[in-house]
Scaffold this motif. Structure first.
Motif, PDB file in Angstrom:
ATOM      1  N   GLY A 243      23.363  44.870  21.857  1.00 23.39           N
ATOM      2  CA  GLY A 243      23.154  44.402  23.219  1.00 23.39           C
ATOM      3  C   GLY A 243      23.979  45.178  24.231  1.00 23.39           C
ATOM      4  N   LEU A 244      23.646  45.017  25.493  1.00 24.74           N
ATOM      5  CA  LEU A 244      24.369  45.659  26.595  1.00 24.74           C
ATOM      6  C   LEU A 244      24.732  44.621  27.637  1.00 24.74           C
ATOM      7  N   ILE A 245      25.851  44.859  28.300  1.00 22.01           N
ATOM      8  CA  ILE A 245      26.287  43.974  29.374  1.00 22.01           C
ATOM      9  C   ILE A 245      26.807  44.836  30.521  1.00 22.01           C
ATOM     10  N   ARG A 246      26.606  44.343  31.742  1.00 20.49           N
ATOM     11  CA  ARG A 246      27.175  45.023  32.908  1.00 20.49           C
ATOM     12  C   ARG A 246      28.090  44.050  33.629  1.00 20.49           C
ATOM     13  N   LEU A 247      29.336  44.461  33.762  1.00 20.52           N
ATOM     14  CA  LEU A 247      30.338  43.741  34.557  1.00 20.52           C
ATOM     15  C   LEU A 247      30.848  44.689  35.624  1.00 20.52           C
ATOM     16  N   ASP A 248      30.834  44.274  36.860  1.00 24.30           N
ATOM     17  CA  ASP A 248      31.409  45.080  37.939  1.00 24.30           C
ATOM     18  C   ASP A 248      32.836  44.609  38.192  1.00 24.30           C
ATOM     19  N   LEU A 249      33.785  45.561  38.174  1.00 25.61           N
ATOM     20  CA  LEU A 249      35.202  45.257  38.369  1.00 25.61           C
ATOM     21  C   LEU A 249      35.778  46.118  39.482  1.00 25.61           C
ATOM     22  N   ASP A 250      36.640  45.521  40.309  1.00 28.90           N
ATOM     23  CA  ASP A 250      37.389  46.320  41.277  1.00 28.90           C
ATOM     24  C   ASP A 250      38.525  47.046  40.576  1.00 28.90           C
ATOM     25  N   SER A 251      39.171  46.351  39.631  1.00 31.80           N
ATOM     26  CA  SER A 251      40.241  46.962  38.842  1.00 31.80           C
ATOM     27  C   SER A 251      40.394  46.174  37.550  1.00 31.80           C
ATOM     28  N   LEU A 252      40.911  46.817  36.511  1.00 30.94           N
ATOM     29  CA  LEU A 252      41.145  46.127  35.250  1.00 30.94           C
ATOM     30  C   LEU A 252      42.238  45.075  35.381  1.00 30.94           C
ATOM     31  N   ALA A 253      43.186  45.312  36.269  1.00 34.33           N
ATOM     32  CA  ALA A 253      44.303  44.382  36.437  1.00 34.33           C
ATOM     33  C   ALA A 253      43.859  43.031  37.001  1.00 34.33           C
ATOM     34  N   SER A 254      42.815  43.020  37.817  1.00 35.84           N
ATOM     35  CA  SER A 254      42.402  41.776  38.467  1.00 35.84           C
ATOM     36  C   SER A 254      41.700  40.812  37.510  1.00 35.84           C
ATOM     37  N   ARG A 255      40.989  41.351  36.504  1.00 34.70           N
ATOM     38  CA  ARG A 255      40.223  40.526  35.556  1.00 34.70           C
ATOM     39  C   ARG A 255      39.293  39.550  36.279  1.00 34.70           C
ATOM     40  N   ARG A 256      38.734  39.995  37.372  1.00 33.55           N
ATOM     41  CA  ARG A 256      37.804  39.169  38.144  1.00 33.55           C
ATOM     42  C   ARG A 256      36.503  39.929  38.340  1.00 33.55           C
TER      43      ARG A 256
ATOM     44  N   GLY B 220      32.449  48.598  21.660  1.00 39.49           N
ATOM     45  CA  GLY B 220      33.259  47.928  20.661  1.00 39.49           C
ATOM     46  C   GLY B 220      32.429  47.135  19.684  1.00 39.49           C
ATOM     47  N   HIS B 221      33.115  46.353  18.912  1.00 42.03           N
ATOM     48  CA  HIS B 221      32.499  45.525  17.884  1.00 42.03           C
ATOM     49  C   HIS B 221      32.833  44.063  18.141  1.00 42.03           C
ATOM     50  N   GLU B 222      32.068  43.202  17.517  1.00 42.77           N
ATOM     51  CA  GLU B 222      32.284  41.765  17.637  1.00 42.77           C
ATOM     52  C   GLU B 222      33.367  41.297  16.688  1.00 42.77           C
ATOM     53  N   PRO B 223      34.085  40.268  17.047  1.00 50.06           N
ATOM     54  CA  PRO B 223      33.963  39.447  18.258  1.00 50.06           C
ATOM     55  C   PRO B 223      34.784  39.977  19.425  1.00 50.06           C
ATOM     56  N   ASP B 224      35.467  41.106  19.226  1.00 52.31           N
ATOM     57  CA  ASP B 224      36.371  41.621  20.262  1.00 52.31           C
ATOM     58  C   ASP B 224      35.666  41.967  21.567  1.00 52.31           C
ATOM     59  N   LEU B 225      34.471  42.544  21.480  1.00 45.06           N
ATOM     60  CA  LEU B 225      33.782  42.957  22.704  1.00 45.06           C
ATOM     61  C   LEU B 225      33.351  41.751  23.537  1.00 45.06           C
ATOM     62  N   SER B 226      32.836  40.708  22.893  1.00 47.92           N
ATOM     63  CA  SER B 226      32.459  39.496  23.633  1.00 47.92           C
ATOM     64  C   SER B 226      33.682  38.838  24.264  1.00 47.92           C
ATOM     65  N   GLN B 227      34.786  38.821  23.557  1.00 53.73           N
ATOM     66  CA  GLN B 227      36.018  38.231  24.097  1.00 53.73           C
ATOM     67  C   GLN B 227      36.528  39.041  25.278  1.00 53.73           C
ATOM     68  N   ALA B 228      36.473  40.361  25.182  1.00 59.05           N
ATOM     69  CA  ALA B 228      36.902  41.211  26.295  1.00 59.05           C
ATOM     70  C   ALA B 228      36.002  40.996  27.509  1.00 59.05           C
ATOM     71  N   ALA B 229      34.698  40.893  27.297  1.00 56.63           N
ATOM     72  CA  ALA B 229      33.767  40.656  28.403  1.00 56.63           C
ATOM     73  C   ALA B 229      34.051  39.323  29.070  1.00 56.63           C
TER      74      ALA B 229
END
Length: 61
Positions: free
Chosen positions: A29-42, A4-13
């Protein structure tokens, strides 16, 4: 994978990592977030790399 593009991608992360703070991604830049599910947002922030970390360096011969 999200692209995505800024600022949306930083806000989503920030939201996907639990919304506990701001995350600012620089252009290219690149970021790695590990998620169990999108619904949890954790998600767990594993790494965040600036463009300088991603540059290919030519070897000296």
């Amino acid at each position: 994978m999200l692209v995505g593009h800024e600022p949306d991608l930083s806000q989503a992360a920030a939201q996907l990592s639990g919304g506990l703070g701001d995350i600012w991604l620089r252009k290219g830049g690149l970021i790695r977030l590990d998620l169990d599910s999108l619904a949890s947002r954790r998600g767990i922030l594993r790494w965040l790399l600036d463009p300088e970390h991603l540059q290919v360096r030519k070897s000296k011969e």
